[in-house]
Motif scaffolding. Sequence first.
Motif, mmCIF file in Angstrom:
data_model
loop_
_atom_site.group_PDB
_atom_site.id
_atom_site.type_symbol
_atom_site.label_atom_id
_atom_site.label_comp_id
_atom_site.label_asym_id
_atom_site.label_seq_id
_atom_site.Cartn_x
_atom_site.Cartn_y
_atom_site.Cartn_z
ATOM 1 N N MET A 32 0.905 -1.236 0.002
ATOM 2 C CA MET A 32 -0.015 -0.006 0.108
ATOM 3 C C MET A 32 0.947 1.397 -0.118
ATOM 4 S SD MET A 32 -3.042 0.942 2.480
ATOM 5 C CE MET A 32 -2.583 1.987 3.808
ATOM 6 N N GLY A 33 0.847 2.062 -0.784
ATOM 7 C CA GLY A 33 1.384 3.293 -1.001
ATOM 8 C C GLY A 33 0.976 4.471 0.109
ATOM 9 N N TRP A 34 1.737 5.768 0.063
ATOM 10 C CA TRP A 34 1.142 6.678 0.905
ATOM 11 C C TRP A 34 0.632 7.718 0.100
ATOM 12 C CZ3 TRP A 34 1.782 6.781 6.233
ATOM 13 C CH2 TRP A 34 2.528 5.533 6.682
ATOM 14 N N GLY A 35 -0.200 8.373 0.844
ATOM 15 C CA GLY A 35 -0.862 9.512 0.144
ATOM 16 C C GLY A 35 -0.867 10.833 0.845
ATOM 17 N N PHE A 36 -1.372 11.854 0.314
ATOM 18 C CA PHE A 36 -1.481 13.171 1.117
ATOM 19 C C PHE A 36 -2.604 13.716 0.586
ATOM 20 C CE2 PHE A 36 -0.823 17.894 0.491
ATOM 21 C CZ PHE A 36 -0.626 17.946 1.919
ATOM 22 N N SER A 79 -3.715 17.668 -2.977
ATOM 23 C CA SER A 79 -3.289 16.387 -2.673
ATOM 24 C C SER A 79 -2.057 15.968 -3.553
ATOM 25 C CB SER A 79 -4.378 15.280 -3.474
ATOM 26 O OG SER A 79 -4.543 15.550 -4.788
ATOM 27 N N ARG A 80 -1.619 14.851 -3.486
ATOM 28 C CA ARG A 80 -0.256 14.477 -4.036
ATOM 29 C C ARG A 80 -0.589 14.577 -5.718
ATOM 30 N NH1 ARG A 80 1.112 9.752 -6.178
ATOM 31 N NH2 ARG A 80 -0.710 8.726 -5.680
#
Length: 64
Positions: free
Chosen positions: A1-5, A19-20
């Motif tokens: 699972m990747g990281w998001g913002f 957002s990213r």
Amino acid sequence: MGWGFRKSMKVGPFRLNLSRTGVGHSWGNRAFRVTRTADGRRTLSVNLPGGLHWRKTLSGSSRR
């Protein structure tokens, strides 16, 4: 699972979403909202009491 913002700033009925993938914006209230996402999609959302909601993509690219 990747990281998001994701960060959201509210100014009256307007909301700026960071957002990213970019910047989106929306306007409306809790019951009715029109959103433009960072990737160009426009979405209309209607939320009713009791957890009922309806969402329709008006234009832009569809999710893959």
